[in-house]
Design a protein around this motif. Structure first.
Motif, mmCIF file in Angstrom:
data_model
loop_
_atom_site.group_PDB
_atom_site.id
_atom_site.type_symbol
_atom_site.label_atom_id
_atom_site.label_comp_id
_atom_site.label_asym_id
_atom_site.label_seq_id
_atom_site.Cartn_x
_atom_site.Cartn_y
_atom_site.Cartn_z
ATOM 1 N N THR A 163 24.771 34.809 50.787
ATOM 2 C CA THR A 163 25.326 35.655 51.837
ATOM 3 C C THR A 163 26.568 36.380 51.350
ATOM 4 N N SER A 164 27.444 35.666 50.678
ATOM 5 C CA SER A 164 28.685 36.277 50.204
ATOM 6 C C SER A 164 28.417 37.311 49.115
ATOM 7 N N LEU A 165 27.386 37.087 48.303
ATOM 8 C CA LEU A 165 27.065 38.063 47.256
ATOM 9 C C LEU A 165 26.801 39.432 47.864
ATOM 10 N N PHE A 166 26.001 39.475 48.925
ATOM 11 C CA PHE A 166 25.611 40.758 49.497
ATOM 12 C C PHE A 166 26.604 41.272 50.536
ATOM 13 N N LEU A 176 28.949 42.669 46.883
ATOM 14 C CA LEU A 176 28.221 43.909 46.632
ATOM 15 C C LEU A 176 28.538 44.965 47.693
ATOM 16 N N PHE A 177 28.751 44.527 48.929
ATOM 17 C CA PHE A 177 29.161 45.482 49.962
ATOM 18 C C PHE A 177 30.502 46.106 49.608
ATOM 19 N N GLN A 178 31.442 45.267 49.190
ATOM 20 C CA GLN A 178 32.746 45.784 48.804
ATOM 21 C C GLN A 178 32.628 46.721 47.613
ATOM 22 N N GLY A 179 31.739 46.379 46.676
ATOM 23 C CA GLY A 179 31.515 47.244 45.528
ATOM 24 C C GLY A 179 30.963 48.599 45.942
ATOM 25 N N ALA A 180 30.062 48.618 46.931
ATOM 26 C CA ALA A 180 29.499 49.880 47.409
ATOM 27 C C ALA A 180 30.583 50.747 48.043
ATOM 28 N N VAL A 181 31.450 50.124 48.850
ATOM 29 C CA VAL A 181 32.546 50.868 49.461
ATOM 30 C C VAL A 181 33.491 51.396 48.386
ATOM 31 N N MET A 182 33.767 50.580 47.397
ATOM 32 C CA MET A 182 34.625 50.965 46.280
ATOM 33 C C MET A 182 34.068 52.203 45.568
ATOM 34 N N ILE A 189 30.355 39.385 38.508
ATOM 35 C CA ILE A 189 31.205 38.437 37.772
ATOM 36 C C ILE A 189 32.220 37.805 38.725
ATOM 37 N N THR A 190 32.817 38.620 39.579
ATOM 38 C CA THR A 190 33.779 38.098 40.554
ATOM 39 C C THR A 190 33.114 37.100 41.488
ATOM 40 N N TRP A 191 31.880 37.385 41.888
ATOM 41 C CA TRP A 191 31.123 36.466 42.747
ATOM 42 C C TRP A 191 30.935 35.111 42.072
ATOM 43 N N PHE A 192 30.564 35.113 40.797
ATOM 44 C CA PHE A 192 30.412 33.853 40.066
ATOM 45 C C PHE A 192 31.732 33.087 40.023
ATOM 46 N N SER A 235 34.116 33.276 42.208
ATOM 47 C CA SER A 235 34.387 32.773 43.561
ATOM 48 C C SER A 235 33.606 31.496 43.852
ATOM 49 N N LEU A 236 32.380 31.401 43.323
ATOM 50 C CA LEU A 236 31.588 30.188 43.521
ATOM 51 C C LEU A 236 32.208 29.016 42.778
ATOM 52 N N ALA A 237 32.684 29.266 41.578
ATOM 53 C CA ALA A 237 33.309 28.202 40.797
ATOM 54 C C ALA A 237 34.596 27.715 41.462
ATOM 55 N N ARG A 238 35.323 28.627 42.065
ATOM 56 C CA ARG A 238 36.594 28.274 42.702
ATOM 57 C C ARG A 238 36.431 27.873 44.170
ATOM 58 N N ARG A 239 35.250 28.094 44.719
ATOM 59 C CA ARG A 239 35.003 27.899 46.145
ATOM 60 C C ARG A 239 36.042 28.642 46.981
ATOM 61 N N ASP A 240 36.247 29.901 46.605
ATOM 62 C CA ASP A 240 37.234 30.730 47.297
ATOM 63 C C ASP A 240 36.817 32.195 47.163
ATOM 64 N N ALA A 241 36.283 32.744 48.251
ATOM 65 C CA ALA A 241 35.847 34.140 48.225
ATOM 66 C C ALA A 241 37.008 35.120 48.381
ATOM 67 N N SER A 242 38.216 34.604 48.603
ATOM 68 C CA SER A 242 39.369 35.481 48.778
ATOM 69 C C SER A 242 39.661 36.313 47.540
ATOM 70 N N ILE A 243 39.114 35.900 46.402
ATOM 71 C CA ILE A 243 39.329 36.655 45.176
ATOM 72 C C ILE A 243 38.796 38.073 45.307
ATOM 73 N N ALA A 244 37.884 38.296 46.253
ATOM 74 C CA ALA A 244 37.362 39.647 46.492
ATOM 75 C C ALA A 244 38.483 40.610 46.856
ATOM 76 N N ASP A 245 39.479 40.136 47.611
ATOM 77 C CA ASP A 245 40.586 41.004 48.022
ATOM 78 C C ASP A 245 41.434 41.411 46.824
ATOM 79 N N ILE A 246 41.647 40.472 45.901
ATOM 80 C CA ILE A 246 42.451 40.762 44.717
ATOM 81 C C ILE A 246 41.734 41.754 43.805
ATOM 82 N N VAL A 247 40.431 41.585 43.678
ATOM 83 C CA VAL A 247 39.654 42.438 42.773
ATOM 84 C C VAL A 247 39.453 43.835 43.353
ATOM 85 N N TRP A 248 39.711 44.013 44.643
ATOM 86 C CA TRP A 248 39.572 45.323 45.273
ATOM 87 C C TRP A 248 40.358 46.392 44.510
ATOM 88 N N GLY A 249 41.638 46.180 44.309
ATOM 89 C CA GLY A 249 42.444 47.160 43.585
ATOM 90 C C GLY A 249 42.039 47.278 42.132
#
Length: 263
Positions: A106-109, A113-119, A21-24, A26-40
C-alpha cells in the motif's frame, strides 16, 4: 541534440528508482516518514539529471539547477534535523494501522510512487526548459528569481521561527502568532508556493515550458487543499487554546496585517 523525450524519460527513470529505493529503506526502518525528507531531494536529483541530459541554453539550465538545489538541500537539511529521534509521522502511522499486513505494498503505491508522480509533474518546467537554446534569459526569468527569493525567505525564516517556538517547553499547547506567523498562518507554505511560481517563471522564458503552468498550480492547490493548510488545521482548533481566535484574525495563506490590529 537532446530532445524533450530524452529529458523527460531520464527524469521519470530517476524518480522511479529514487522512490523505489526509498521505499525499501522505509521498510527496513519501519518508518515511511522518510518520504517527506526525500521529497526535496527528488527535485534536486531531477534538476541535475535533466541538466546533464539537456543541451539547451547553459545560463538558464544553470540558473534552474541552482534554484532547485538551494531550495531542495535546505528543505532536506531542515526536515532531517527536525525528525531526528521522532516517531513515524502520524499520517503514516495511521495508514500503517489501517492497512495492517498490506502496508508495504500500500505504501509503495499510495505514498512513494504517488509522491514520485507528483514530483515529476511539479518539476515539468525545469525539465522542459533544459532543451531549448533560445531565447536568452530575459525579464520574465528575473521576475521569477525575485519571486523565488521571496519564497525562500518566507520558508527559511518561518521554519526557523517555528523551530524556536517548538523548542521552548513553555509554548506547549500555545499558538505561534509572532514573526511571519503574525501575517499568515502558514508562511512556510506561502514560501513554498512562491518557490515554484518563481521556478516556473524562469522556465517560461521558453515557449516549450509555458504550458507546464500546471506545476505551480498543482503545488499551490496541494499546499492549500491537500497536504498543507486543510490537513494541518483539521484538529488544531480543538488541540490548541486560542487557535480559533488566531484563525479569525490571521490570513490562512497570503500575508497581510492581522484583522483588528495595527500592521
Amino acid at each position: 541534440m537532446s530532445s524533450h523525450v530524452d529529458v523527460l524519460g531520464s527524469a521519470a527513470t530517476a524518480v522511479v528508482l529514487l522512490m523505489v529505493i526509498t521505499w525499501f529503506v522505509s521498510l527496513a526502518r519501519r518508518d515511511a516518514s522518510i518520504a517527506d525528507i526525500v521529497w526535496g531531494l527528488g527535485f534536486v536529483v531531477i534538476a541535475w539529471i535533466t541538466w546533464w541530459v539537456g543541451d539547451g541554453l547553459a545560463d538558464r539550465r544553470g540558473l534552474l539547477v541552482a534554484m532547485v538545489t538551494i531550495w531542495g538541500v535546505r528543505l532536506v537539511a531542515h526536515l532531517t534535523w527536525r525528525s531526528r529521534s521522532e516517531p513515524e509521522d502520524f499520517r503514516y502511522a495511521s495508514m500503517r494501522r489501517r492497512a495492517g499486513e498490506r502496508f508495504p505494498i500500500t505504501s509503495l503505491f499510495s505514498v512513494f510512487l504517488f509522491q514520485g508522480a507528483v514530483m515529476f509533474i511539479v518539476s515539468l518546467p525545469v525539465q522542459l526548459a533544459m532543451t531549448p537554446a533560445q531565447p536568452q534569459v530575459g525579464i520574465l526569468a528575473i521576475v521569477g528569481v525575485v519571486v523565488w527569493g521571496v519564497g525562500l525567505f518566507f520558508e527559511t525564516v518561518a521554519d526557523a521561527q517555528l523551530t524556536r517556538f517548538r523548542n521552548d517547553p513553555g509554548n506547549a499547547g500555545a499558538v505561534l502568532d509572532w514573526g511571519l506567523w503574525r501575517y499568515t498562518r502558514h508562511p512556510n507554505y506561502f514560501g513554498d508556493a512562491c518557490i515554484w511560481w518563481g521556478i516556473y517563471l524562469v522556465a517560461a522564458d521558453t515557449t516549450d515550458a509555458r504550458w507546464a503552468i500546471i506545476s505551480p498550480i498543482l503545488m499551490t492547490v496541494m499546499l492549500l487543499r491537500v497536504t498543507g493548510v486543510t490537513m494541518l488545521e483539521r484538529g488544531l482548533r480543538t488541540r490548541r487554546d486560542g487557535y480559533a481566535d488566531y484563525v479569525a484574525r490571521t490570513s490562512a495563506f497570503l500575508p497581510r496585517p492581522p484583522k483588528g490590529q495595527p500592521s
